[in-house]
Design a protein around this motif. Sequence first.
Motif, PDB file in Angstrom:
ATOM      1  N   HIS A   1       0.958  -5.128  -2.865  1.00 41.07           N
ATOM      2  CA  HIS A   1       1.103  -4.041  -3.514  1.00 41.07           C
ATOM      3  C   HIS A   1       0.242  -2.892  -2.932  1.00 41.07           C
ATOM      4  CE1 HIS A   1       3.149  -5.593  -6.806  1.00 41.07           C
ATOM      5  NE2 HIS A   1       2.330  -6.697  -6.843  1.00 41.07           N
ATOM      6  N   ALA A   2      -0.581  -2.971  -1.784  1.00 47.69           N
ATOM      7  CA  ALA A   2      -1.399  -2.083  -1.121  1.00 47.69           C
ATOM      8  C   ALA A   2      -0.427  -1.072  -0.225  1.00 47.69           C
ATOM      9  CB  ALA A   2      -2.387  -2.806  -0.323  1.00 47.69           C
ATOM     10  N   GLY A   3       0.556  -1.744  -0.060  1.00 46.81           N
ATOM     11  CA  GLY A   3       1.616  -0.607   0.701  1.00 46.81           C
ATOM     12  C   GLY A   3       1.572  -1.151   2.187  1.00 46.81           C
ATOM     13  N   GLY A   4       2.696  -0.694   3.035  1.00 44.24           N
ATOM     14  CA  GLY A   4       2.762  -0.876   4.452  1.00 44.24           C
ATOM     15  C   GLY A   4       3.025  -2.506   4.756  1.00 44.24           C
ATOM     16  N   PHE A   5       2.975  -3.326   3.701  1.00 47.25           N
ATOM     17  CA  PHE A   5       3.145  -4.627   4.108  1.00 47.25           C
ATOM     18  C   PHE A   5       4.024  -5.036   5.248  1.00 47.25           C
ATOM     19  CE2 PHE A   5       4.658  -9.241   2.978  1.00 47.25           C
ATOM     20  CZ  PHE A   5       3.503  -9.850   3.038  1.00 47.25           C
ATOM     21  N   MET A   6       5.330  -4.424   5.210  1.00 43.74           N
ATOM     22  CA  MET A   6       6.378  -4.978   6.017  1.00 43.74           C
ATOM     23  C   MET A   6       6.288  -4.433   7.652  1.00 43.74           C
ATOM     24  SD  MET A   6       8.343  -6.941   4.266  1.00 43.74           S
ATOM     25  CE  MET A   6       9.956  -6.999   4.845  1.00 43.74           C
ATOM     26  N   THR A   7       5.506  -3.366   7.707  1.00 41.26           N
ATOM     27  CA  THR A   7       5.061  -2.668   8.751  1.00 41.26           C
ATOM     28  C   THR A   7       3.757  -2.815   9.427  1.00 41.26           C
ATOM     29  OG1 THR A   7       4.578  -0.510   7.614  1.00 41.26           O
ATOM     30  CG2 THR A   7       7.006  -0.757   8.394  1.00 41.26           C
ATOM     31  N   THR A   8       3.025  -3.772   8.966  1.00 35.75           N
ATOM     32  CA  THR A   8       1.702  -4.484   9.338  1.00 35.75           C
ATOM     33  C   THR A   8       1.561  -5.508  10.074  1.00 35.75           C
ATOM     34  OG1 THR A   8       0.867  -2.688   7.675  1.00 35.75           O
ATOM     35  CG2 THR A   8      -0.940  -4.126   8.861  1.00 35.75           C
TER      36      THR A   8
END
Length: 201
Positions: free
Chosen positions: A56-63
Motif C-alpha cells: 500500500h506504500a506504493g512502488g512495491f513491484m519496482t523496488t
Amino acid sequence: MSHESYELKAEARERVGKGSARELRRNGLIPAVIYGDKQPPISITLNTNDVTKRIHAGGFMTTIVTIDIGGKKIKVLPKDYHLDPVRDFTMHVDFLRVSGNTQVTVEIPVHFINEDKSPGIKVGGVVNIVRHEVEVHCPADAIPEAFTVDLTGAKIGDSIHISQITLPKGVVPVITDRDFTIATIIAPAGGLSGEEGEEEA
C-alpha cells in the motif's frame, strides 16, 4: 531511482499446499516463493502486516527487497502478488532473485507536470492519458521510480510520444517497433471558444 530498498524477515517453509497456506494465513503469515537466477526455488513465509504495508506504500513491484531467511540475505524483486478478492489481504507473493547484472521487465508509472503551462489545457482542453504506465526492460538495480511528462507548451491536438521522454541509461521500452503515444491533449466535449493552434508534427 525507484523507492529505497528495504528488508523483510522470512522463514523457510517446509510444507506447501492449500491446507498449509490456509493455516499460515490464520497465523498472520503469507506464503511466498523466491525463484530465478538459475537456482532452485525457495518457499518462505512472511509477516502479513509487513508485506501489506509495503504494497500500500506504493512502488512495491519496482523496488528491490532484501529477504532475510535466518541470516541468509537474498536480493529480490516482487514479480506478482495475489489479494483476496473479498477481504483485500495478501494471499501470496512471488519474488525474482536479482543480482547486479539482472535485467527485469517492469511497468513504470507516468507522471504529468506543468499542466498550468499548457495553452491547450488553459483554454479548456484535457489530458487524455493513453498509458498510465510504460513497460520497460532495465537493470534490476536501476529501476526508474517514474517517467515525467512536461506539458509546457502542449496545445489541443498535440500528442506526447515515448520519444519525448528521456529514458535513463539501460532503460528500453518493451514496445520498440513504433513511437507509441503516452497521452494526447483533446478538446472538451462541449468544444472550444476561440481557435487553438494547429496540431504539431
